[in-house]
Design an enzyme around this catalytic site. Sequence first.
Site, PDB file in Angstrom:
ATOM      1  N   LEU A   7      12.049   9.932 -30.253  1.00 42.66           N
ATOM      2  CA  LEU A   7      12.816  10.922 -30.987  1.00 42.66           C
ATOM      3  C   LEU A   7      14.026  11.113 -30.470  1.00 42.66           C
ATOM      4  O   LEU A   7      14.224  11.482 -29.317  1.00 42.66           O
ATOM      5  CB  LEU A   7      11.999  12.002 -31.079  1.00 42.66           C
ATOM      6  CG  LEU A   7      10.776  12.104 -31.960  1.00 42.66           C
ATOM      7  CD1 LEU A   7      10.220  13.635 -32.205  1.00 42.66           C
ATOM      8  CD2 LEU A   7      11.121  11.788 -33.487  1.00 42.66           C
ATOM      9  N   LYS A   8      15.194  11.572 -31.439  1.00 40.09           N
ATOM     10  CA  LYS A   8      16.391  11.966 -30.679  1.00 40.09           C
ATOM     11  C   LYS A   8      16.217  13.421 -30.963  1.00 40.09           C
ATOM     12  O   LYS A   8      16.000  14.146 -32.095  1.00 40.09           O
ATOM     13  CB  LYS A   8      17.544  11.506 -31.690  1.00 40.09           C
ATOM     14  CG  LYS A   8      18.813  11.978 -31.334  1.00 40.09           C
ATOM     15  CD  LYS A   8      20.037  11.292 -32.066  1.00 40.09           C
ATOM     16  CE  LYS A   8      21.311  11.692 -31.735  1.00 40.09           C
ATOM     17  NZ  LYS A   8      21.334  13.259 -31.282  1.00 40.09           N
ATOM     18  N   TRP A   9      16.177  14.133 -29.914  1.00 41.01           N
ATOM     19  CA  TRP A   9      15.827  15.588 -29.916  1.00 41.01           C
ATOM     20  C   TRP A   9      17.312  16.475 -30.218  1.00 41.01           C
ATOM     21  O   TRP A   9      18.246  15.997 -29.793  1.00 41.01           O
ATOM     22  CB  TRP A   9      15.556  16.092 -28.614  1.00 41.01           C
ATOM     23  CG  TRP A   9      14.070  15.408 -28.140  1.00 41.01           C
ATOM     24  CD1 TRP A   9      13.855  14.458 -27.440  1.00 41.01           C
ATOM     25  CD2 TRP A   9      12.639  15.736 -28.823  1.00 41.01           C
ATOM     26  NE1 TRP A   9      12.483  14.015 -27.437  1.00 41.01           N
ATOM     27  CE2 TRP A   9      11.779  14.836 -28.120  1.00 41.01           C
ATOM     28  CE3 TRP A   9      12.415  16.805 -29.585  1.00 41.01           C
ATOM     29  CZ2 TRP A   9      10.559  15.061 -28.569  1.00 41.01           C
ATOM     30  CZ3 TRP A   9      11.083  16.921 -29.868  1.00 41.01           C
ATOM     31  CH2 TRP A   9       9.947  15.842 -29.335  1.00 41.01           C
TER      32      TRP A   9
END
Length: 758
Positions: free
Chosen positions: A476-478
């Site tokens: 995931l791209k946080w």
Amino acid sequence: MARRQAVQLGKRRLELSNLDKVLFPDDGIVKAELIDYYHRLAPIILRHIKGRPLSLVRFPDGIYGETFFQKNRPDWAPDWVESCQISDLKYMIAAEDAALVFLANLACIELHPFQSRLPHVEAPDYMIFDLDPPEGFDFSRTRDLARGLREHLQNHGYHPFIKTTGGKGLHVLCPLLPRHSYDDVFDAAKHLADLFLKKEKQATLQIKKEKRNGRVLIDVYRNRLGQTIIGPYSVRGRTGAPVSAPLLWEDLDSLTSPVEFNLRNLPERVSTKGDPWEAFAAFAVDLHTTARPGKGAGGELPVYRAKRNLEKSGEPAPDVPVSTSGLEFVLHRHHASRLHYDLRLEMDGALRSWALPRGLPPRPSVKRLAVQTEEHPLKYLEFQGTIPAGHYGAGQMWIFARGKFEILKQKKDGFYLRLSSPALSAEYRMIELNNKEWLIDRLDAPARDYLLNPPSPMLADATDVVPVGERFLYELKWDGIRAIFTLEEGQIRIFSRNGHEITESFPELLRPDDLRATTAVLDGEIVVLDDLGRPVFEKVIKRMRKSSAAKEKAVCYFFDLLYLDGRSVINDPLELRREWLADLLRDRQTMRLSEVLDDGQALFAAVKSSGLEGIVAKDRSSRYTPGERSASWLKVKVSRDCTLAVLGYTPGEGEREETFASLVVGEWTEGKYRYRGRVGSGFTQRSLTDIRSRLDTLTAKKAWFSHPDLKKVTWLKEGLFADIHYSSLTTDGLLRAPVFHRLRPDFSREECRLEREE
Ligand code: MN
């Protein structure tokens, strides 16, 4: 600038003089700059020249003045400048940064070290081939010749390294185990060169210039006691202040000039790319002309055997014959019932072993305990894996570093040693306290201390399509705050991507006991999650401003590891770094692991449907490149976003009669605002009312720009900034399908740009 200045370097006090003396008139380089260069690069230069007798070239009146070789140690040199007597000369040795500064202050621009180093000054630890092309020889042909020589040497079992000379030529060095005489090394080098000349007609061994006939001299005569070459990273006393620059072989392809690197541009290159020769000594071999040492069988090792059930534990039996150099070491990370490291040194046909409960010391003056354990068989050099439950030492064992070591000095109560490996090259002291208890102490300063001087995080390239392939893993791209965490002596510190310390903003993340490590540097993203576990950017941004009212607890998702228990791990493959990261995250309530998946498209679809920002695809084998945007990390966002200034609005009708229809947005570029479009969707009732309430105080008379779109606009003064999602740009540079996301009160015009940095 002061003509004289006293400086304190560690325990040494030096008096520097004539700091503004011009040494390189064409380049305006004064002595202060030379001193600064040698001081900055000292940790790396010392790695290569410490212990080597030095021939020095002094330029007291600059490079156009009189120059002379200084071989003998002057009487007035400070006591702490080490030296080494060889026949009737007392050569100086640079053993610490103060010595390099002392020499630079004498205008010793050039350092020419011996090919051997203490304690075995009679035995070279590399073989040197000095490629010296004639005047006007095309550099690309010199490069080809060096590549050809490399292959030739590899075919004889060597591992050649390359550097520029800072002149026309190139140096090819083959690391050697220091147990062959100068005569034997010279004979081997001459023999190798003779063979090479049979197929390579552009090269010669003719020392006399008139006999070379336009060919490149392969100078093997430097492999003699008392002969020297320009040292790695030494400056040359020539116009442009070129440096003899160690390279990776692949760097040679893009090198167009042999003097591309100089005193001014090399330090930056080294600080971002590191020292390409760091592992030099780890590749040392015996001369191809000598018989290899026999195989060690290691004896019976009764203590080792008694503790283990070797049929079931998977560990090697003592009597397996192994072929080694006699100087091998291995450092294991061993997650047994308690995590520890095992340092094992090849001695007398077996591995003498010490358990280090807290890893290796990161820098001088930090001591760590080392408990001597039973000797292990040589085959253990290669061992890693899982020792099954119920067995002695049950748990995971990784090879954390492996290479060659050398005892530098034997003491009554211990010894000094140098470890050389691709993972770690450093000097230590082992001190025996009493029965089995030792201390290990680091002697040399690390080239870069990541714990004290945390690096900037690595950045990802943006791409529109999810990259597919076995080599990628996906996470995931946080949507939060990128943060570098350092851990040392039970203390955590947190740094933002710009290097600002933000430790105090997040007291709930200072949980050293959640980490199974003594020293570490981690990379992650601090987020505040909503009830569904989605990161809420606004909430974490709020936390940056006030630390006290921490109603919304932050957590951190870690995705990378840069340093662990005594060494940098940025050059290890991502997958291995992640294994160690997962192993060190002990309690994952607050300090979490950012999980990875193999199926990027499925993850991207899930991200899209749950309203998250995007994903990052990472090459499993990639190294960590601090502060650099790299194509081995690729971010794919659900939509693009930008932060722009709100400079006007159009009146609403129907449902929006009380508020507005759209916001007119612009980007600050080249000193003025450029029109980027109107944003009419993405608002909630609350954001409509909130923005509407701010508009009246900002009303302005002046139009920021004109465009056929902009008929009924009420113009605004500068003051509102907003994050906007969009799908792409139209051909005339307007946002296609723009969607309002949020106001950004923390932004200013200079920060407006189409791709928001993260
Ligand atoms: Mn162990």
